[in-house]
Design an enzyme around this catalytic site. Structure first.
Site, PDB file in Angstrom:
ATOM      1  N   GLU A  18       1.087 -11.585  -3.017  1.00  0.00           N
ATOM      2  CA  GLU A  18      -0.290 -11.741  -2.916  1.00  0.00           C
ATOM      3  C   GLU A  18      -0.979 -11.440  -4.520  1.00  0.00           C
ATOM      4  O   GLU A  18      -2.296 -11.742  -4.355  1.00  0.00           O
ATOM      5  CB  GLU A  18      -0.637 -11.063  -1.961  1.00  0.00           C
ATOM      6  N   ARG A  31      13.324   3.402   0.073  1.00  0.00           N
ATOM      7  CA  ARG A  31      11.687   3.713  -0.599  1.00  0.00           C
ATOM      8  C   ARG A  31      11.766   4.056  -1.794  1.00  0.00           C
ATOM      9  O   ARG A  31      12.542   4.710  -2.410  1.00  0.00           O
ATOM     10  CB  ARG A  31      10.879   4.561   0.354  1.00  0.00           C
ATOM     11  N   GLY A  52       0.835  -1.194   0.113  1.00  0.00           N
ATOM     12  CA  GLY A  52       0.074  -0.038  -0.204  1.00  0.00           C
ATOM     13  C   GLY A  52       1.068   1.196   0.239  1.00  0.00           C
ATOM     14  O   GLY A  52       1.755   1.194  -0.754  1.00  0.00           O
ATOM     15  N   GLU A  53       0.787   1.870   0.984  1.00  0.00           N
ATOM     16  CA  GLU A  53       1.565   3.297   1.082  1.00  0.00           C
ATOM     17  C   GLU A  53       2.041   3.261   2.662  1.00  0.00           C
ATOM     18  O   GLU A  53       1.278   3.572   3.433  1.00  0.00           O
ATOM     19  CB  GLU A  53       0.908   4.600   0.560  1.00  0.00           C
ATOM     20  N   SER A  54       3.486   3.203   2.856  1.00  0.00           N
ATOM     21  CA  SER A  54       4.057   2.933   4.022  1.00  0.00           C
ATOM     22  C   SER A  54       3.614   4.612   4.893  1.00  0.00           C
ATOM     23  O   SER A  54       3.464   4.367   6.148  1.00  0.00           O
ATOM     24  CB  SER A  54       5.168   2.840   4.022  1.00  0.00           C
ATOM     25  N   ILE A  83       5.934  -2.880  -7.307  1.00  0.00           N
ATOM     26  CA  ILE A  83       5.078  -1.523  -7.591  1.00  0.00           C
ATOM     27  C   ILE A  83       5.674  -0.506  -6.737  1.00  0.00           C
ATOM     28  O   ILE A  83       5.691  -0.892  -5.629  1.00  0.00           O
ATOM     29  CB  ILE A  83       3.642  -1.816  -7.337  1.00  0.00           C
ATOM     30  N   ARG A  84       6.291   0.323  -7.260  1.00  0.00           N
ATOM     31  CA  ARG A  84       6.923   1.537  -6.625  1.00  0.00           C
ATOM     32  C   ARG A  84       7.705   1.043  -5.195  1.00  0.00           C
ATOM     33  O   ARG A  84       7.284   1.517  -4.171  1.00  0.00           O
ATOM     34  CB  ARG A  84       6.031   2.534  -6.085  1.00  0.00           C
ATOM     35  N   CYS A 117       6.285  -5.307   0.300  1.00  0.00           N
ATOM     36  CA  CYS A 117       6.443  -3.773  -0.023  1.00  0.00           C
ATOM     37  C   CYS A 117       6.204  -2.848   1.170  1.00  0.00           C
ATOM     38  O   CYS A 117       7.240  -2.366   1.826  1.00  0.00           O
ATOM     39  CB  CYS A 117       5.298  -3.593  -1.219  1.00  0.00           C
ATOM     40  N   HIS A 120       5.132  -8.383  -4.572  1.00  0.00           N
ATOM     41  CA  HIS A 120       3.751  -8.512  -3.862  1.00  0.00           C
ATOM     42  C   HIS A 120       3.426  -9.874  -4.258  1.00  0.00           C
ATOM     43  O   HIS A 120       2.692 -10.009  -5.488  1.00  0.00           O
ATOM     44  CB  HIS A 120       2.708  -7.514  -4.573  1.00  0.00           C
TER      45      HIS A 120
HETATM   46  N1  GLN Z   1       5.832   3.109  -2.320  1.00  0.00           N
HETATM   47  C1  GLN Z   1       5.021   2.672  -1.284  1.00  0.00           C
HETATM   48  C2  GLN Z   1       5.558   3.124   0.047  1.00  0.00           C
HETATM   49  O1  GLN Z   1       6.245   3.880   0.394  1.00  0.00           O
HETATM   50  C3  GLN Z   1       5.197   1.179  -1.229  1.00  0.00           C
HETATM   51  C4  GLN Z   1       4.357   0.585  -2.654  1.00  0.00           C
HETATM   52  C5  GLN Z   1       3.677  -0.730  -2.360  1.00  0.00           C
HETATM   53  O2  GLN Z   1       3.529  -1.286  -1.174  1.00  0.00           O
HETATM   54  N2  GLN Z   1       3.289  -1.355  -3.557  1.00  0.00           N
HETATM   55  O3  GLN Z   1       4.927   2.706   0.994  1.00  0.00           O
END
Ligand code: GLN
Length: 212
Positions: free
Chosen positions: A190, A110, A49-51, A139-140, A81, A188
């Site tokens: 999952e 990150r 997700g987004e940390s 993914i990112r 991630c 990921h």
């Molecule tokens: N770039 C996201 C972060 O900093 C992580 C991306 C992801 O979980 N797919 O949390």
């Protein structure tokens, strides 16, 4: 009694992790949003997700300290991630106010694959996962810049990706690590329908439960 594996359900791809854990069999997967729900699980998956968002929500939902304590107390945890970023002791290119759960003696960077590279895929040899290489979807994603002495590297980016492209600066970077009861992947599993990494975590949970 089958072990209960929680999936932190504040943000991110929670449903996919619940499905992947459930597919392992002989465990129960439940979403975790409250401290009382955290108290009731034997282990926890922290999704992608987004940390920075998850860090903020952990504070809002009064989960940050209880979760830090559970991890420090040896609860098995698996982060993918953003989950890996949260578990790392140190983050490069994070936001100054982003909080760490700790538990993994690594430095992660990150968005390490570059801001333009939203997504990157390759096959990885993964220690502890038998059979075909693991298809890794980044993914990112972060990568691991350095590891402490207690950390085992389970997978690293190969020089050539599955499509034959040169992995460039990503080559050789650690992207799956384990320290005792804590497992983390920069990618990921999952999302691919291959549940072998979750099966590895479920085995860790059972083995650690059997050891106490
Ligand atoms: N770039 C996201 C972060 O900093 C992580 C991306 C992801 O979980 N797919 O949390």
């Amino acid at each position: 009694m089958v072990p209960v594996i929680g999936v932190l359900a504040l943000q991110g791809d929670v449903r996919e992790h619940v499905a992947a854990v459930t597919a392992c069999g002989d465990v129960r997967a439940v979403p975790v949003r409250r401290p009382s729900e955290l108290d009731a699980v034997d282990a926890l998956v922290i999704p992608g997700g987004e940390s920075t968002t998850m860090s903020r929500l952990l504070e809002t939902f009064d989960l940050l300290d209880p979760l830090r304590k559970r991890i420090a107390g040896g609860m098995p945890a698996y982060g993918s991630c953003a989950g890996m970023i949260l578990l790392a002791n140190e983050v490069l290119d994070g936001r100054p106010d982003q909080q760490q759960l700790g538990g993994l003696d690594v430095v992660v960077r990150r968005n390490a694959f570059g801001r333009q590279v939203d997504s990157f895929e390759t096959d990885l040899e993964f220690t502890g996962v038998a059979g075909e290489p693991v298809r890794a979807v980044f993914i990112r994603a972060p990568w691991v810049e350095s590891t402490g002495a207690e950390v085992e590297v389970l997978a690293s980016v190969p020089q050539r990706t599955a499509s034959g492209a040169d992995a460039g600066a990503a080559a050789g970077r650690a992207v799956a690590v384990r320290q005792g009861p804590v497992l983390a992947t920069a990618f990921h599993p999952e999302l691919t329908g291959d549940t072998r990494v979750h099966a590895l975590f479920c085995r860790m949970v059972r083995d650690l439960a059997a050891a106490v």
